[in-house]
Design a protein around this motif. Structure first.
Motif, mmCIF file in Angstrom:
data_model
loop_
_atom_site.group_PDB
_atom_site.id
_atom_site.type_symbol
_atom_site.label_atom_id
_atom_site.label_comp_id
_atom_site.label_asym_id
_atom_site.label_seq_id
_atom_site.Cartn_x
_atom_site.Cartn_y
_atom_site.Cartn_z
ATOM 1 N N UNK A 133 0.811 -1.206 0.000
ATOM 2 C CA UNK A 133 0.000 0.000 0.000
ATOM 3 C C UNK A 133 0.843 1.255 0.000
ATOM 4 N N UNK A 134 0.173 2.329 0.295
ATOM 5 C CA UNK A 134 0.761 3.652 0.109
ATOM 6 C C UNK A 134 1.869 3.934 1.123
ATOM 7 N N UNK A 135 2.901 4.645 0.666
ATOM 8 C CA UNK A 135 3.908 5.181 1.578
ATOM 9 C C UNK A 135 3.285 6.279 2.434
ATOM 10 N N UNK A 136 2.556 7.180 1.753
ATOM 11 C CA UNK A 136 1.937 8.292 2.481
ATOM 12 C C UNK A 136 0.587 7.852 3.030
ATOM 13 N N UNK A 137 0.584 6.721 3.727
ATOM 14 C CA UNK A 137 -0.669 6.158 4.221
ATOM 15 C C UNK A 137 -1.308 7.080 5.257
ATOM 16 N N UNK A 138 -2.631 6.966 5.381
ATOM 17 C CA UNK A 138 -3.330 7.690 6.438
ATOM 18 C C UNK A 138 -3.237 6.880 7.737
ATOM 19 N N UNK A 144 7.412 -4.564 0.859
ATOM 20 C CA UNK A 144 8.603 -3.764 0.632
ATOM 21 C C UNK A 144 9.101 -3.182 1.940
ATOM 22 N N UNK A 145 10.015 -2.251 1.823
ATOM 23 C CA UNK A 145 10.595 -1.668 3.019
ATOM 24 C C UNK A 145 10.229 -0.209 3.210
ATOM 25 N N UNK A 146 9.192 0.243 2.512
ATOM 26 C CA UNK A 146 8.877 1.676 2.514
ATOM 27 C C UNK A 146 8.173 2.087 3.802
ATOM 28 N N UNK A 147 8.125 3.389 4.014
ATOM 29 C CA UNK A 147 7.290 3.941 5.071
ATOM 30 C C UNK A 147 5.828 3.626 4.755
ATOM 31 N N UNK A 148 4.971 3.876 5.685
ATOM 32 C CA UNK A 148 3.542 3.719 5.438
ATOM 33 C C UNK A 148 3.101 2.273 5.607
ATOM 34 N N UNK A 149 2.313 1.794 4.643
ATOM 35 C CA UNK A 149 1.686 0.468 4.763
ATOM 36 C C UNK A 149 2.729 -0.638 4.905
ATOM 37 N N UNK A 150 3.795 -0.607 4.071
ATOM 38 C CA UNK A 150 4.819 -1.663 4.138
ATOM 39 C C UNK A 150 5.360 -1.790 5.557
ATOM 40 N N UNK A 199 -2.043 -11.131 -2.624
ATOM 41 C CA UNK A 199 -1.655 -9.776 -2.253
ATOM 42 C C UNK A 199 -2.871 -9.033 -1.709
ATOM 43 N N UNK A 200 -2.668 -8.368 -0.565
ATOM 44 C CA UNK A 200 -3.709 -7.503 -0.019
ATOM 45 C C UNK A 200 -3.280 -6.055 -0.210
ATOM 46 N N UNK A 201 -4.100 -5.277 -0.915
ATOM 47 C CA UNK A 201 -3.806 -3.859 -1.105
ATOM 48 C C UNK A 201 -4.570 -3.081 -0.036
ATOM 49 N N UNK A 202 -3.812 -2.421 0.836
ATOM 50 C CA UNK A 202 -4.446 -1.788 1.995
ATOM 51 C C UNK A 202 -4.904 -0.370 1.690
ATOM 52 N N UNK A 203 -4.020 0.437 1.177
ATOM 53 C CA UNK A 203 -4.384 1.796 0.778
ATOM 54 C C UNK A 203 -3.558 2.106 -0.450
ATOM 55 N N UNK A 204 -4.176 2.577 -1.494
ATOM 56 C CA UNK A 204 -3.426 2.847 -2.707
ATOM 57 C C UNK A 204 -4.102 3.960 -3.469
ATOM 58 N N UNK A 205 -3.328 4.948 -3.854
ATOM 59 C CA UNK A 205 -3.845 5.986 -4.727
ATOM 60 C C UNK A 205 -3.983 5.404 -6.130
ATOM 61 N N UNK A 264 -6.484 8.042 -1.110
ATOM 62 C CA UNK A 264 -5.604 6.903 -0.851
ATOM 63 C C UNK A 264 -6.353 5.575 -0.836
ATOM 64 N N UNK A 265 -7.678 5.625 -0.967
ATOM 65 C CA UNK A 265 -8.426 4.380 -1.130
ATOM 66 C C UNK A 265 -8.934 4.219 -2.553
#
Lengths: 435, 435
Positions: free
Chosen positions: B134-139, B163-169, B241-247, B277-278
């Motif tokens: 999901x999004x890095x800039x997650x809510x 992945x290793x990103x901020x946010x959802x990951x 794969x579960x997509x949690x929040x994605x623009x 973001x959803x």
């Protein structure tokens, strides 16, 4: 004493519960006048009795007939019609010009008639209509969505059909009224009963601009059973139902079930999974009974004419970088954010030829993406956050082992052309032996 | 100078871009050692060249070979393996016991090898695994959901891959680590590169408890292209794969696309339609590409063994009223909230026989639903809000025309039995003539 089909139906609407399928079949069998006569005489045709016994869940026909008889005896259809007319309401029955023939899909549970109060023509208002239903105890989110659907549907020429409850129903009607649409309020009580009482003004505005309708005779108050059976009308009148917010146990899911069994379209608006008031919508989506709709336009696409009413695809943002060619993007990706790199190092890193690299570097510099420093090419600081995706911001300079020894000296600070590319790369470019 | 298959692959991982399908086909054609030799000699087999020319989008093979050649010449595979071992990382290649064979589904874009850093066995960790992306800039909502999925999946014995990103990951990994699960972090840079730098502690904990992996050689920094191509590994390693929040424009949708093309399961978590973001999740639902999942249990049902991993059906609340018989409910619905009504009036209103009405009234009174007053039967004030649905609360007493003239006097306040039911009703009950 019933002198007309209309009076006969008004009397039968008093005699039978709303949605009484046995009554529906009796009227189909004998006509309304014949049904009144049969009930008065407590004499049902043997063929009808046999047919009822063959129903999947046959009712206690004897008890049913008694209930019809007692209520019919108490009915005053002429007075009902007179009182309705005085209050400004009208009773429409199948065959009338204003009768919405899509109600025929209800079969034996088709209403015997409909009481209407308002200025709009019901049949015309429902030609292009969508049901917007949902929770009474809606959240601010649900109210916002419902009002937005009311406005958006109306502005696109679609009527809103819904109940008269607080919450989603009311918000959808208010949105439709704002957009000057003939909204249709379907009550589970007489059209002269204001339930809930706080919606007195809303119903008045709906009568002025649209129409308030019910299959209950005047003066009848709502009960749980009437609410549930009323929902089939909301589903049947419309081309599809949008469920805005619904708990797992809710009347809106009941309407959704009616819509599905009537082969109407069904949309559900998602919401936070943390909200119990969206759980019903998510259940419909999860079971693939409903289509996910997030805007009124998407609902219109669902119920509209194929190809004519397509919702605009949600726009994905386009950034300047999208317009770069594939090889130029590769070169841009290979340019460090800090420090600097020479063209040969960039060419190796990007995996494109020196020729393409040099051409891309010139273009990227002219477009303001990159700049030359004493250390070599690097991204321009001022625009980096806009031009590069967040993930590739703040990359460190490539490690030493990514910069081959053949790297030329970094370009000087003046605007001279980059130095000629390394001989070994240029000499072999385009030469490939095959075995 | 490459002395082994492992060293050859380490060298080719330096020579080719990640996900280079031409390189994948060359290695399939010649083996890794043969591919190294061919590139060193700049001599590709004619059959391979012909095959590449037949590809849907043939690349500039001459330019590609040059890029491979230059990078291969600069590679130091033995040093890579040595440095990796010193840092605690290992390179696994197809055929190793730890190699996840589900990566074979990637065909020519299967990675040449994987660098692993951590204690967990990758193959074992991925046997039952779900990608949570999901999004890095997650809510805050997205972070809450992602962490909940990490915890819930782990507690049920499923590994998280992301992945290793901020946010959802990051939130998904943190949830998995909390639940003592061997989480799998798939990086788009070398396993020795900490990107983003703020995730240094997270990656350290992931190495202690799970494994950090990458197809990039040590020291390689992430680029936009590497992030996108990395996503195919996240999709391929997992059962779904579960997509949690994605623009609408997001890497998570890219991963979702990989999951679909690999015939993996795809779930999307809905959110407010007011949140950009959803929008990506809703697009997947709307296009029926993803299944709506609102809990980790629902995701497990999706990816799990049919019948074994069923999510519990969300419970619909059951109220006492549900346990009443159909006719008793009808009687209860016919009893006014204010004022009062006699049994005959109630029987007519409910449409059931007097006998059933009297029996139901007794039961309902004993159960505390209703009470007798001087005005007749009415709902008990104290329990009405619990026992009756909100819609039927606060109903006015039935209007006069619903109370037939034959209504018996209201029951007295004492506890005597209700008065006998009206003769005309009782006499006809059960009698029905047929023509």
């Amino acid at each position: 004493m019933t002198s007309s089909e209309r009076e006969a139906r008004a009397a039968l609407m008093r005699a039978a519960d709303v949605g009484d399928t046995a009554m529906g079949r009796l009227v189909r069998h004998l006509g309304a006048l014949g049904a009144v006569e049969a009930i008065r005489e407590r004499t049902l045709p043997p063929a009808f009795i046999a047919q009822e016994a063959r129903q999947e869940r046959p009712c206690d026909l004897s008890g049913r007939l008694n209930a019809w008889f007692v209520r019919l005896a108490a009915s005053k259809p002429a007075a009902d019609l007179e009182a309705g007319a005085q209050a400004g309401a009208r009773l429409i029955i199948p065959g009338d010009a204003e009768w919405p023939t899509q109600l025929d899909d209800l079969g034996p549970s088709r209403p015997l008639g409909l009481w209407l109060h308002g200025t709009a023509d019901l049949r015309f208002a429902c030609l292009k209509s969508v049901a917007v239903v949902g929770a009474r105890a809606a959240t601010q989110y649900g109210l916002h969505i419902a009002a937005g659907f009311g406005i958006g549907l109306s502005e696109a020429g679609w009527s809103v059909v819904s109940g008269g409850a607080y919450g989603v129903d009311g918000a959808a009607h208010k949105g439709a009224l704002l957009a000057d649409s003939p909204t249709v309020v379907v009550l589970a009580c007489g059209v002269d009963v204001c339930y809930p009482s706080g919606h007195q003004d809303l119903f008045a505005r709906a009568r002025d601009q649209g129409v308030v309708i019910s299959e209950c005779p005047p003066g009848v108050h709502p009960t749980r059973a009437r609410f549930l059976i009323r929902n089939r009308l909301i589903a049947a009148l419309t081309r599809g139902t949008a469920v805005v917010e619904a708990a797992l146990r809710s009347g809106a899911l009941n309407t959704a079930g009616h819509a599905l069994s009537l082969n109407r379209h069904l949309g559900a608006v998602p919401g936070p999974t943390t909200s119990a008031l969206s759980a019903g919508c998510h259940k419909l989506l999860r079971e693939r009974k409903a289509v996910c709709v997030t805007t009124p336009e998407e609902m219109i696409e669902l119920v509209g004419v194929m190809g004519d009413d397509l919702a605009a695809q949600p726009r994905t943002p386009v950034v300047a970088r999208d317009r770069l060619s594939e090889s130029t993007k590769r070169v841009l990706d290979a340019i460090p954010n800090r420090g600097g790199a020479g063209p040969a190092s960039i060419a190796v890193s990007a995996g494109v030829s020196m020729e393409i690299t040099l051409s891309a570097l010139g273009g990227l510099a002219a477009a303001g993406y990159i700049e030359r420093t004493a250390g070599g090419w690097r991204l321009r600081k001022t625009t980096v956050s806009y031009l590069k995706a967040p993930e590739s911001i703040a990359l460190d300079p490539p490690p030493a082992n990514e910069a081959p020894a053949t790297d030329p000296p970094p370009p000087s600070e003046d605007d001279s052309l980059p130095p000629p590319h390394p001989q070994e790369f240029a000499a072999t470019s385009g030469h490939m032996r095959t075995k």
